[in-house]
Design a protein around this motif. Sequence first.
Motif, short mmCIF file in Angstrom:
data_model
loop_
_atom_site.label_atom_id
_atom_site.label_comp_id
_atom_site.label_asym_id
_atom_site.label_seq_id
_atom_site.Cartn_x
_atom_site.Cartn_y
_atom_site.Cartn_z
N VAL A 188 -32.05 -85.03 15.41
CA VAL A 188 -32.83 -83.94 14.66
C VAL A 188 -32.87 -84.33 13.11
O VAL A 188 -34.01 -84.26 12.39
CB VAL A 188 -32.19 -82.67 14.70
N PRO A 189 -31.58 -84.49 12.34
CA PRO A 189 -31.63 -84.84 10.82
C PRO A 189 -32.51 -86.38 10.53
O PRO A 189 -33.50 -86.30 9.63
CB PRO A 189 -30.35 -85.19 10.50
N GLU A 190 -32.50 -87.10 11.38
CA GLU A 190 -33.35 -88.31 11.61
C GLU A 190 -34.96 -88.03 11.43
O GLU A 190 -35.63 -88.46 10.52
CB GLU A 190 -32.94 -89.32 12.57
N ALA A 191 -35.39 -87.24 12.52
CA ALA A 191 -36.78 -86.92 12.55
C ALA A 191 -36.94 -85.98 11.12
O ALA A 191 -38.28 -86.31 10.67
CB ALA A 191 -37.02 -85.93 13.73
N LEU A 192 -36.25 -85.31 10.80
CA LEU A 192 -36.77 -84.29 9.66
C LEU A 192 -36.86 -85.20 8.39
O LEU A 192 -37.65 -84.84 7.52
CB LEU A 192 -35.66 -83.29 9.27
N LEU A 193 -35.90 -86.31 8.34
CA LEU A 193 -35.91 -86.99 7.17
C LEU A 193 -37.09 -87.93 7.26
O LEU A 193 -37.75 -88.32 5.91
CB LEU A 193 -34.65 -88.06 7.12
N VAL A 404 -34.43 -77.26 5.45
CA VAL A 404 -34.11 -77.34 6.91
C VAL A 404 -33.22 -78.47 7.38
O VAL A 404 -32.28 -78.17 8.24
CB VAL A 404 -35.59 -77.62 7.65
N GLU A 405 -33.28 -79.77 6.74
CA GLU A 405 -32.54 -80.67 7.25
C GLU A 405 -31.00 -80.46 6.67
O GLU A 405 -30.17 -80.65 7.51
CB GLU A 405 -32.69 -82.15 6.45
N GLU A 406 -30.64 -79.90 5.46
CA GLU A 406 -29.42 -79.33 5.05
C GLU A 406 -28.80 -78.38 6.00
O GLU A 406 -27.77 -78.42 6.12
CB GLU A 406 -29.42 -78.94 3.60
N PHE A 411 -25.43 -76.09 11.61
CA PHE A 411 -26.02 -75.60 12.67
C PHE A 411 -25.66 -76.52 14.02
O PHE A 411 -25.26 -76.28 15.05
CB PHE A 411 -27.46 -75.09 12.49
N LEU A 412 -26.18 -77.99 13.63
CA LEU A 412 -25.96 -78.77 14.78
C LEU A 412 -24.43 -79.25 15.11
O LEU A 412 -24.09 -79.26 16.25
CB LEU A 412 -26.77 -80.11 14.51
N GLU A 413 -23.71 -78.96 13.98
CA GLU A 413 -22.38 -79.16 14.21
C GLU A 413 -21.55 -77.85 15.13
O GLU A 413 -20.78 -78.12 16.02
CB GLU A 413 -21.44 -79.14 13.05
N GLU A 414 -22.32 -76.62 14.86
CA GLU A 414 -21.70 -75.69 15.56
C GLU A 414 -22.19 -75.69 17.04
O GLU A 414 -21.69 -75.48 17.99
CB GLU A 414 -22.28 -74.37 14.96
N VAL A 415 -23.40 -76.39 17.30
CA VAL A 415 -24.02 -76.70 18.69
C VAL A 415 -23.28 -77.42 19.20
O VAL A 415 -22.69 -77.05 20.45
CB VAL A 415 -25.39 -77.30 18.47
N GLN A 416 -22.58 -78.53 18.63
CA GLN A 416 -21.82 -79.60 19.31
C GLN A 416 -20.39 -79.04 19.56
O GLN A 416 -19.74 -79.41 20.69
CB GLN A 416 -21.80 -80.92 18.47
#
Length: 831
Positions: A188-193, A404-406, A411-416
């Motif tokens: 996700v961050p890769e795509a946003l970057l 959004v990336e930041e 959020f992704l850490e929480e998801v994991q």
Amino acid sequence: MVRAPGLPAALLGLGVVLTLPGAGASGCRALGPAERLAFAPAARARWLAPRARAPGPLDSLYGTVRSFLSAVQLNPFPAELIKTLLKEPASVKVDEVLRYQAGYVVCAVIAGLYLLAMPTAGLCFCCLRCRRRCGGRVKMEHKTMACERGVLMAFLLLTTLVLLIGVVTAFVTNQHMHEQMGPSAAAVPEALLSLRGLVSEVPQELQAVAEQFSLPQEQVLEELNGVGSTIGKAMHSQLKSTVYEALASVLSLGQALQVSVDHLRGLNATSVELQEGQDALAPALHGHQQRLLALLQEPHCQGCAGALNKSHTLELGADFSQVPSVGHVLHWLKDVPEANFYSMVWEENITFNALPILAALQTADMVRELKKVVAEQPRGLNTMGEAFPVWEAASRWSQALEEVEESSRPFLEEVQRYERYRWIAGCVLCSVVLLVVVCNLLGLNLGIWGLSAREDPSHSEAKGEAGAHFLMVGVGFSFLLAVPLILLVFSTFLVGGNVQTLVCQSWESGELYEFVDTPGSLPPSMNLSQLLGLKRNLSILLAYEQCKQGAALWTVLRLNDSYDLEKHLDISQYTVKLQQELQKLKVDVQNLDLLSPAARRDLEALQSSGLENIHYPGFLVEIEKPVVNSDVEKLAQELEGLSQTQGNATLRQKLQDEARGLQHLHQEKVLPQQNLVAKLNLSVQALASSAPHLQSEIIGVLDRVTYLKGELPTRATHILRNESECFLMREMSYFSQYTAWVREEVTRRIATCQPLSGALDNGRVILCDMVADPWNAFWFCLGWCTFFLIPSIVFAVKTSKYFHPIRKRLSSTSSEETQLFHIPRVTSLKL
């Protein structure tokens, strides 16, 4: 100026050619074709690597789950319901939602019934079990007991195997989903970057495009350094044949003039010498004639008749006082040649050959002005990037994507983190189901072991009892596990099923893009065309397909409707200035005279001298006559011989004296006269042959030189204009190369939006293939395990009866009664 000999008619011919339409376009051979400029690509290579799920053994399971979900959700994509939900969430009617989710409602009812039935059945089972009314033992044997027991064990084993397959598959899908969550979250961050780079780098790329205008500028400035010399070389190349030929004619005529004047002066001088020699020769001849006549007529002169006859002809033959006078011609040519034709032609040739240097010097100031014009940058290019439609939106979108990336990282850490909890919960539930399977398998094994040993009188019933207890433990776990299992299965089914049917199916089929493209589907705050400031609505589906093919934002966003690229690439004002300055270029060739005034005066003097009017036949008449009618040398030899035959010594001596006198006269007077006559003949012959042609040559040369004197500046100006136009076309071709490259770069390469389509495709792969499919496969496997707990409970309870010891009924048979020595045996009863 020195000219190469040879091309007389070329000048007039070239003059005619230059007056024809299109004659000025000489092919621009002097400048040659324009070089190809190498522009550095301004578009940065950006490519989002596509993600795909590797084929595996679970694909058939995923397909089965999708087919099941398609059967559950038969309704089409709810475009109107979602439209209402996005615009007015409060106005959404529950019955519409339930109508769309009818399949899930049915499943919810089934899950609810299961949720009520299993605890109720469990309570009833416990109560009956406590009263020994359920899960007891077989009270007596009967004929079909073995068959019933075998069938129940087979069904229990089959059910247990189904549970085992389900729980193992649930373990695998649970682990597979857990393994996919890490890479999926990192993508996700890769795509946003990548998307942020797509947006934020557009202004930089446009700026790089504008900056490369320096390439044609530098090329033109470099070629301007030698434009004067190049134009001078072109003028020299196109005029040299004419100028060289004219100078060769002038040099040839000057040489002919020199020769003619020399011959004429030699003719006049020779004529004067001949007349003077004739005046001195005539008295001497007359004296010798008188003395010889007297001597040869004496009576005692023996054999003197022949010599006497020759003595009568001893007189002058030619009378050079009768030749025509050339004094009037010499009067006209007294100062000719005044000019040195060779030096004059040499100087003119040097002047003409220095034309490239002269042109460079004369155009130096104008070239400096041209460089100032070229050094300026067109106004349109300066504003090309700032006026680009996405210029202002780029910073906003870049900042928004950065935010959004930041925000996505925590959020992704929480998801994991929650995914880990989910994985643990799934492993625990699968382990509990596995425990039921283990209990069933242990119960079956021990029960079968106990049954096989039952025929032995000394066997122990502990194995069968243990098998029955294990089956009952499995039943107890089944009742306890049913409620959390059905709750987990339905909750995951409801979420994963709707993701698959509502999002993934419509995403893959394109219905989601069509919904977004339908006018009025999204609220104005979510209208992408308005957010990008576009004048026309943007088709997301078309944009996605174009981005997937590697199209640039120019094509995808149809920026030609809102941005006039040609206006910014219009360099006409820039080129008009350059053209105006080039038209001011001038090269002065007035100092190219071809014929100096002194040389012209020489030719005009020769032309008006009347050289061709001299009566040359009058010279030839006298030249053809002998200087003396009698051969003086032969007469002297004859007198010398005649003196030897005379007997009179006095006569002999006198004849010898006359012979020596004639010999001396011949050497001193006659022979010089003959040489002068030969010289006079040479001059007369030369003048007689050249004089008639000199007039026409002089007229031709003077006319040609006069014509060229007025024509050369005109032709030089014409060549200058033609070469200037060629130079302008050449330099404009560099700017044309730049504008063509800018069009190609801006419309096809800058901001290639493949990362956008790649992000969408990767998002679908991540959401649907890597998350939703394992998620749905997990609840599907747990679901069948949950529902197969029911037959597992039934078959386990039924089968456990046959693993308990059997109470045998006491009975006496007729055979026992007839036995005479029958001893009754006490039977043991184990409860």
